[in-house]
Design an enzyme around this catalytic site. Structure first.
Site, PDB file in Angstrom:
ATOM      1  N   HIS A  18      30.589  43.500  35.125  1.00  0.00           N
ATOM      2  CA  HIS A  18      29.615  42.619  34.913  1.00  0.00           C
ATOM      3  C   HIS A  18      30.580  41.676  33.730  1.00  0.00           C
ATOM      4  O   HIS A  18      29.844  40.944  33.278  1.00  0.00           O
ATOM      5  CB  HIS A  18      28.320  42.355  35.145  1.00  0.00           C
ATOM      6  CG  HIS A  18      28.112  42.475  37.058  1.00  0.00           C
ATOM      7  ND1 HIS A  18      26.871  42.379  37.702  1.00  0.00           N
ATOM      8  CD2 HIS A  18      28.982  43.282  38.330  1.00  0.00           C
ATOM      9  CE1 HIS A  18      27.030  42.480  38.898  1.00  0.00           C
ATOM     10  NE2 HIS A  18      28.457  43.403  39.361  1.00  0.00           N
ATOM     11  N   ASP A 392      33.715  45.569  47.498  1.00  0.00           N
ATOM     12  CA  ASP A 392      34.819  44.454  47.892  1.00  0.00           C
ATOM     13  C   ASP A 392      35.749  44.850  47.705  1.00  0.00           C
ATOM     14  O   ASP A 392      37.008  44.408  47.842  1.00  0.00           O
ATOM     15  CB  ASP A 392      34.487  43.496  45.764  1.00  0.00           C
ATOM     16  CG  ASP A 392      34.726  43.942  44.975  1.00  0.00           C
ATOM     17  OD1 ASP A 392      34.008  44.590  44.809  1.00  0.00           O
ATOM     18  OD2 ASP A 392      35.254  43.308  44.229  1.00  0.00           O
TER      19      ASP A 392
HETATM   20  C1  UDX Z   1      32.712  46.938  39.380  1.00  0.00           C
HETATM   21  C2  UDX Z   1      32.571  47.362  40.941  1.00  0.00           C
HETATM   22  O1  UDX Z   1      32.965  48.712  40.991  1.00  0.00           O
HETATM   23  C3  UDX Z   1      33.913  45.990  41.383  1.00  0.00           C
HETATM   24  O2  UDX Z   1      33.990  46.818  43.133  1.00  0.00           O
HETATM   25  C4  UDX Z   1      33.454  44.782  41.393  1.00  0.00           C
HETATM   26  O3  UDX Z   1      34.398  43.733  41.687  1.00  0.00           O
HETATM   27  C5  UDX Z   1      33.235  44.974  39.680  1.00  0.00           C
HETATM   28  O4  UDX Z   1      32.163  45.736  39.153  1.00  0.00           O
HETATM   29  P1  UDX Z   1      34.811  48.253  38.561  1.00  0.00           P
HETATM   30  O5  UDX Z   1      34.859  49.348  39.299  1.00  0.00           O
HETATM   31  O6  UDX Z   1      34.481  49.122  37.073  1.00  0.00           O
HETATM   32  O7  UDX Z   1      33.913  47.040  38.535  1.00  0.00           O
HETATM   33  O8  UDX Z   1      36.264  47.559  38.059  1.00  0.00           O
HETATM   34  P2  UDX Z   1      36.928  46.217  37.417  1.00  0.00           P
HETATM   35  O9  UDX Z   1      35.904  44.834  38.085  1.00  0.00           O
HETATM   36  O10 UDX Z   1      38.173  46.238  37.200  1.00  0.00           O
HETATM   37  O11 UDX Z   1      36.769  46.280  36.044  1.00  0.00           O
HETATM   38  C6  UDX Z   1      36.460  46.515  35.316  1.00  0.00           C
HETATM   39  C7  UDX Z   1      36.780  46.490  33.665  1.00  0.00           C
HETATM   40  O12 UDX Z   1      37.039  47.834  32.986  1.00  0.00           O
HETATM   41  C8  UDX Z   1      38.311  45.500  33.819  1.00  0.00           C
HETATM   42  O13 UDX Z   1      38.030  44.029  32.746  1.00  0.00           O
HETATM   43  C9  UDX Z   1      39.123  46.792  33.490  1.00  0.00           C
HETATM   44  O14 UDX Z   1      40.390  45.626  31.933  1.00  0.00           O
HETATM   45  C10 UDX Z   1      38.457  47.610  32.112  1.00  0.00           C
HETATM   46  N1  UDX Z   1      39.113  48.637  31.956  1.00  0.00           N
HETATM   47  C11 UDX Z   1      38.898  49.698  32.979  1.00  0.00           C
HETATM   48  C12 UDX Z   1      39.823  48.675  30.759  1.00  0.00           C
HETATM   49  O15 UDX Z   1      39.219  47.443  29.746  1.00  0.00           O
HETATM   50  N2  UDX Z   1      40.003  50.451  30.648  1.00  0.00           N
HETATM   51  C13 UDX Z   1      40.115  50.633  31.332  1.00  0.00           C
HETATM   52  O16 UDX Z   1      40.990  51.948  30.829  1.00  0.00           O
HETATM   53  C14 UDX Z   1      39.739  50.454  32.384  1.00  0.00           C
END
Ligand code: UDX
Length: 482
Positions: A18, A392
């Site tokens: 978020h 999602d």
């Molecule tokens: C969460 C929920 O798990 C996901 O289902 C929902 O769609 C959004 O909220 P998350 O699992 O963290 O998110 O995944 P994602 O939405 O892909 O966000 C991760 C963020 O961290 C991305 O912006 C990605 O660029 C960043 N990231 C991830 C990094 O910068 N470096 C990394 O090594 C891994």
């Protein structure tokens, strides 16, 4: 200057999924001249301060034609409190603390001569809309998932179409202007067998409060989910303003590229792997990352590691320590793995993902299909191996594979399917997307979406125009009558 005299106050739930899109929105608003305050609990502030060069001493950092400041607030629990492991209790605690702190901050801003023009919140902190209403401050919500998922939650909340039930768990769901979704392609939180009921409820709270925000913002773009966006705007009776992909800053609005690189709120410090990528041939590296929450079973890590060790492919793999609330053990790589792969592989705890996806050496992305990663992959033109786990992610995987046609699917949903994908299957999927007979077609589709995403945010594009309208709307709300 569109954003001049606007003070946008952004409140995020303290999770990376978020914080990233909301801060990106903040950067875009600041680039247009607004003063932006980015606010989230101190629990996230501790990690954000440590991993990035930001300050929260109240002084704004110039950004584009405007500026951004960070404001972390105490959520009332000690940082080490065991209560934090109980996520449903934490949702309530943030609300209890936030309903006291936010009004105090609103008063403080007004006293400092910076009255707030608009309160913008992410999901999970829906009480921000109530606070905005009580102060008569215009409120907008940034929905951080896809418009298809928005439609699913909206239709579920309002009982507009049938959803799977205990008696009929395998029912398919037909949402207007969305391809037919099988029971295991729906946002998993809406399935009766889903165990994370509290996540469903905290998301549904946003739909109960949907009469307050004057508009719903989304990190998607019209060309990607067009008909559905139009339909949902119509039945909401308010515009859905798609602004995505939000991570694509408009360079013409900034002093230099360095600006956007400097203003980040990662929870972990990104390890430098760009030089290593530079040393690899074009389109040769498989990038593997599962976002900030998903924690694979150790057996699955072993299978992926063995698939990589036995192949000849170069790879960059983010192996992150487990999030605290997962109560899990850190992953261990198989003995001798690192020696065996040598310089062909690179393991990091956190990567600069946007840069990795934009790098010419990156060939494909094995992803859990979080919406941010999905947008980043699409907008970077990188084919995917979709490995969704829950929520999602299963819907995003369906769209990436069957609708946008930018990759292959490793499974329907780790949690839903409940199996470990064996090494041979992992290896053959990587092969299929990088070199197989369909690889060229997949890559061409990925490049098509990259172009569409770039056009959406470029001057005159759909997301660009929506951003202008949004800023003008805030300015209009704040016009002082003569
Ligand atoms: C969460 C929920 O798990 C996901 O289902 C929902 O769609 C959004 O909220 P998350 O699992 O963290 O998110 O995944 P994602 O939405 O892909 O966000 C991760 C963020 O961290 C991305 O912006 C990605 O660029 C960043 N990231 C991830 C990094 O910068 N470096 C990394 O090594 C891994």
């Amino acid at each position: 200057m569109a954003g001049k005299n606007i003070h946008a106050f952004l409140v995020s739930f303290p999770c990376q999924g978020h914080v990233n899109p909301l801060l990106r929105l903040g950067r875009r608003l600041a680039a247009l001249g607004a003063l932006v305050t980015f606010c989230t609990p101190e629990a996230a502030g501790v990690s954000i301060r440590k991993a990035n060069s930001i300050t929260d001493d109240g002084r704004p950092t110039p950004y584009g034609r405007g500026a951004i400041r960070f404001q972390f607030f105490d959520d009332g629990w000690d940082f080490d409190s065991p209560n934090r492991d109980d996520l449903p209790a934490y949702f309530s605690q943030i609300e209890v603390a936030g309903r006291v702190k936010l009004p105090q901050l609103i008063h403080k801003e007004a006293e400092a001569g910076r009255p707030i023009s608009c309160l913008i919140n992410s999901p999970f902190v829906t009480w921000v809309s109530d606070v905005a209403e009580s102060f008569s401050i215009p409120n907008a919500v940034l929905w951080t998932l896809s418009c298809a998922c928005f439609s699913a939650f909206y239709h579920y909340h309002n009982g507009l179409v049938p959803f799977p039930t205990e008696r009929e768990p395998e029912m398919e769901v037909q949402l207007p202007h969305v391809p037919l979704l099988r029971h295991d392609e729906l946002p998993a939180n809406l399935h009766p067998h889903n165990t994370h009921v509290y996540i469903r409820d905290v998301i549904l709270a946003l739909f109960r409060n949907l009469s307050i925000p004057f508009c719903v913002l989304m990190d998607t773009f019209e060309e990607l989910e067009g008909e559905n966006i139009e339909y949902m705007s119509r039945i909401l009776g308010r515009p859905i303003r798609t602004l995505g992909p939000l991570f694509k800053d408009l360079e013409s609005e900034l002093e230099s590229k360095k600006e956007s690189k400097a203003l980040r709120a990662d929870f972990f410090k990104a390890e430098d792997c760009i030089e290593w990528l530079d040393s690899k041939p074009p389109r040769s590296v498989v990038y593997i990352s599962f976002g900030s929450v998903v924690h694979l079973q150790q057996e699955q890590v072993d299978e992926i590691a063995n698939a990589l060790a036995e192949s000849e492919v170069a790879f960059l793999w983010v192996v992150r320590p487990p999030a605290r609330e997962m109560n899990s053990k850190p992953h261990v790589l198989p003995g001798g793995f690192l020696d065996k792969v040598g310089d062909r592989g690179r393991i990091v705890q956190w990567s600069p993902q946007e840069e990795v996806l934009a790098h010419p050496s990156t060939a494909c992305f094995m992803t859990h299909c979080g919406w941010n990663s999905t947008m980043e992959a699409l907008a970077s033109g990188v084919p995917v191996v979709a490995f969704p786990h829950w929520g999602d992610q299963v819907t995003n995987a369906k769209f990436m594979v069957d609708v946008f046609k930018v990759g292959v699917r490793m499974c329907k949903g780790g949690e839903a399917e409940g199996r470990v994908v064996p090494r041979d299957e992992v290896a053959s999927l990587l092969e299929e997307v990088v070199r197989g007979p369909r690889a060229e077609e997949i890559r061409a589709n990925a490049l098509k979406w990259k172009k569409a995403a770039e056009a959406a945010v470029a001057e005159g594009g759909s997301s660009y125009m929506n951003m202008q309208c949004f800023v003008e709307e805030i300015a209009r709300f704040n016009l002082v009558p003569n």
